[in-house]
Design an enzyme around this catalytic site. Structure first.
Site, PDB file in Angstrom:
ATOM      1  N   ASP A  71       0.697  -1.022   0.079  1.00 51.40           N
ATOM      2  CA  ASP A  71      -0.054   0.002   0.021  1.00 51.40           C
ATOM      3  C   ASP A  71       0.732   1.384   0.074  1.00 51.40           C
ATOM      4  O   ASP A  71       2.348   1.414  -0.171  1.00 51.40           O
ATOM      5  CB  ASP A  71      -0.916  -0.066   1.090  1.00 51.40           C
ATOM      6  CG  ASP A  71      -0.352   0.073   2.429  1.00 51.40           C
ATOM      7  OD1 ASP A  71       0.819   0.373   2.590  1.00 51.40           O
ATOM      8  OD2 ASP A  71      -0.982   0.222   3.547  1.00 51.40           O
ATOM      9  N   HIS A  72       0.297   2.426   0.238  1.00 51.72           N
ATOM     10  CA  HIS A  72       1.026   3.640   0.131  1.00 51.72           C
ATOM     11  C   HIS A  72       2.219   3.769   1.136  1.00 51.72           C
ATOM     12  O   HIS A  72       3.089   4.262   1.106  1.00 51.72           O
ATOM     13  CB  HIS A  72       0.263   4.952   0.406  1.00 51.72           C
ATOM     14  CG  HIS A  72      -0.675   4.714   1.395  1.00 51.72           C
ATOM     15  ND1 HIS A  72      -2.026   3.933   1.631  1.00 51.72           N
ATOM     16  CD2 HIS A  72      -0.880   5.230   2.764  1.00 51.72           C
ATOM     17  CE1 HIS A  72      -2.464   3.872   2.785  1.00 51.72           C
ATOM     18  NE2 HIS A  72      -1.846   4.944   3.534  1.00 51.72           N
ATOM     19  N   CYS A 102       2.956  -3.331   4.155  1.00 53.51           N
ATOM     20  CA  CYS A 102       2.099  -2.029   4.432  1.00 53.51           C
ATOM     21  C   CYS A 102       2.736  -1.538   5.461  1.00 53.51           C
ATOM     22  O   CYS A 102       4.106  -1.669   5.756  1.00 53.51           O
ATOM     23  CB  CYS A 102       0.602  -2.555   4.843  1.00 53.51           C
ATOM     24  SG  CYS A 102       0.490  -3.536   6.246  1.00 53.51           S
ATOM     25  N   GLY A 103       2.128  -0.670   6.334  1.00 50.93           N
ATOM     26  CA  GLY A 103       2.938   0.223   7.580  1.00 50.93           C
ATOM     27  C   GLY A 103       3.377  -0.969   8.521  1.00 50.93           C
ATOM     28  O   GLY A 103       4.523  -0.962   8.767  1.00 50.93           O
ATOM     29  N   THR A 104       2.500  -1.858   8.784  1.00 47.11           N
ATOM     30  CA  THR A 104       2.999  -2.858   9.890  1.00 47.11           C
ATOM     31  C   THR A 104       3.383  -4.157   9.481  1.00 47.11           C
ATOM     32  O   THR A 104       3.767  -4.982   9.952  1.00 47.11           O
ATOM     33  CB  THR A 104       1.717  -2.878  11.039  1.00 47.11           C
ATOM     34  OG1 THR A 104       0.627  -3.107  10.618  1.00 47.11           O
ATOM     35  CG2 THR A 104       1.560  -1.475  11.664  1.00 47.11           C
ATOM     36  N   GLY A 124      -2.028  -5.911   8.658  1.00 46.62           N
ATOM     37  CA  GLY A 124      -3.465  -5.806   7.934  1.00 46.62           C
ATOM     38  C   GLY A 124      -3.358  -6.548   6.586  1.00 46.62           C
ATOM     39  O   GLY A 124      -4.393  -7.153   6.178  1.00 46.62           O
ATOM     40  N   HIS A 166       8.164 -24.828   8.294  1.00 46.55           N
ATOM     41  CA  HIS A 166       7.027 -25.500   9.223  1.00 46.55           C
ATOM     42  C   HIS A 166       5.647 -25.320   8.635  1.00 46.55           C
ATOM     43  O   HIS A 166       4.913 -26.110   8.907  1.00 46.55           O
ATOM     44  CB  HIS A 166       7.121 -25.030  10.575  1.00 46.55           C
ATOM     45  CG  HIS A 166       8.340 -25.770  11.466  1.00 46.55           C
ATOM     46  ND1 HIS A 166       8.537 -25.791  12.865  1.00 46.55           N
ATOM     47  CD2 HIS A 166       9.383 -26.595  10.998  1.00 46.55           C
ATOM     48  CE1 HIS A 166       9.406 -26.471  13.192  1.00 46.55           C
ATOM     49  NE2 HIS A 166      10.099 -26.806  12.122  1.00 46.55           N
ATOM     50  N   ASN A 167       5.543 -23.915   8.009  1.00 44.02           N
ATOM     51  CA  ASN A 167       4.193 -23.621   7.707  1.00 44.02           C
ATOM     52  C   ASN A 167       3.920 -23.475   6.234  1.00 44.02           C
ATOM     53  O   ASN A 167       3.074 -23.178   5.707  1.00 44.02           O
ATOM     54  CB  ASN A 167       4.000 -22.323   8.306  1.00 44.02           C
ATOM     55  CG  ASN A 167       4.184 -22.109   9.809  1.00 44.02           C
ATOM     56  OD1 ASN A 167       5.068 -21.205  10.030  1.00 44.02           O
ATOM     57  ND2 ASN A 167       3.806 -23.026  10.646  1.00 44.02           N
ATOM     58  N   ARG A 194       5.762 -34.123  10.227  1.00 45.20           N
ATOM     59  CA  ARG A 194       4.626 -33.684  10.914  1.00 45.20           C
ATOM     60  C   ARG A 194       4.188 -32.596  10.523  1.00 45.20           C
ATOM     61  O   ARG A 194       2.782 -32.066  10.713  1.00 45.20           O
ATOM     62  CB  ARG A 194       4.865 -33.856  12.382  1.00 45.20           C
ATOM     63  CG  ARG A 194       5.926 -32.725  12.911  1.00 45.20           C
ATOM     64  CD  ARG A 194       6.858 -33.166  14.077  1.00 45.20           C
ATOM     65  NE  ARG A 194       7.445 -32.116  14.664  1.00 45.20           N
ATOM     66  CZ  ARG A 194       8.825 -31.807  14.522  1.00 45.20           C
ATOM     67  NH1 ARG A 194       9.248 -33.050  13.590  1.00 45.20           N
ATOM     68  NH2 ARG A 194       9.545 -30.931  15.021  1.00 45.20           N
ATOM     69  N   HIS A 195       5.170 -31.797   9.980  1.00 42.81           N
ATOM     70  CA  HIS A 195       4.562 -30.409   9.657  1.00 42.81           C
ATOM     71  C   HIS A 195       3.605 -30.280   8.392  1.00 42.81           C
ATOM     72  O   HIS A 195       2.697 -29.604   8.290  1.00 42.81           O
ATOM     73  CB  HIS A 195       5.845 -29.210   9.285  1.00 42.81           C
ATOM     74  CG  HIS A 195       6.762 -29.269  10.335  1.00 42.81           C
ATOM     75  ND1 HIS A 195       6.385 -28.848  11.636  1.00 42.81           N
ATOM     76  CD2 HIS A 195       8.100 -29.759  10.515  1.00 42.81           C
ATOM     77  CE1 HIS A 195       7.336 -29.038  12.662  1.00 42.81           C
ATOM     78  NE2 HIS A 195       8.358 -29.439  11.892  1.00 42.81           N
TER      79      HIS A 195
END
Ligand code: RB5
Length: 154
Positions: free
Chosen positions: A16-17, A73-75, A78, A106-107, A141-142
């Site tokens: 984003d901006h 984004c900023g953080t 979101g 793992h993910n 297992r993952h």
């Protein structure tokens, strides 16, 4: 993953901006390092809604048009929440290299989110490279656990 295979990945990036300048810097750095990366916007600091960018990048990953997505984004929060609403997307908001590596091992994360108000350009590049260069520990297992995540899409 060896360096040559990581550089064969088709990668989409978007922000984003608030993430615009970091996206520009990170895109250039990854291109300079030989990664195949496509910028899906935003293309200026004009205000845009981060869910729209998440849909552009994560939607394209979900459709198989790209192997991985990077969102800013900023953080990083979101835009990652929004990405995870899309079927087939496993996105992690990450501001350190260890988490980026583990999001892959793992993910089996296929999208990563970062915050331009959280990480600088140097760290963002290291996080992105860790995300792009690390393989999922398949057959473990993952994999059983990720299959349970995938089943939540249905
Ligand atoms: C935009 O100001 C900001 O809210 C957005 O970039 C992001 O940080 C949201 O999670």
């Amino acid at each position: 993953m060896d360096d040559n295979n990581a550089r064969k990945l088709k990668i989409a990036i978007g922000s984003d901006h608030a993430g615009f300048y970091l996206k520009e810097e990170l895109t250039k750095s990854l291109l300079d390092e030989g990664y195949d990366i496509t910028d899906l916007g935003a293309h200026s600091v004009e205000s845009v809604d981060y869910p729209d960018i998440a849909v552009a990048v994560a939607g394209a990953v979900s459709k198989g048009e790209f192997d991985r997505g990077i969102l800013i984004c900023g953080t990083g929060i979101g835009i990652t929440i929004a990405a995870n609403k899309i079927a087939g997307i496993r996105a992690g908001a990450t501001s350190d290299v260890y988490s980026a590596i583990m999001s892959r091992k793992h993910n089996n994360a296929n999208v990563i989110g970062m915050g331009a108000r959280v990480v600088g350009g140097g760290l963002a590049l290291e996080i992105a490279k860790a995300f792009l260069d690390t393989d999922f520990e398949s057959g473990s297992r993952h994999e059983r656990r990720v299959n349970k995540i995938n089943a939540l899409d249905k």
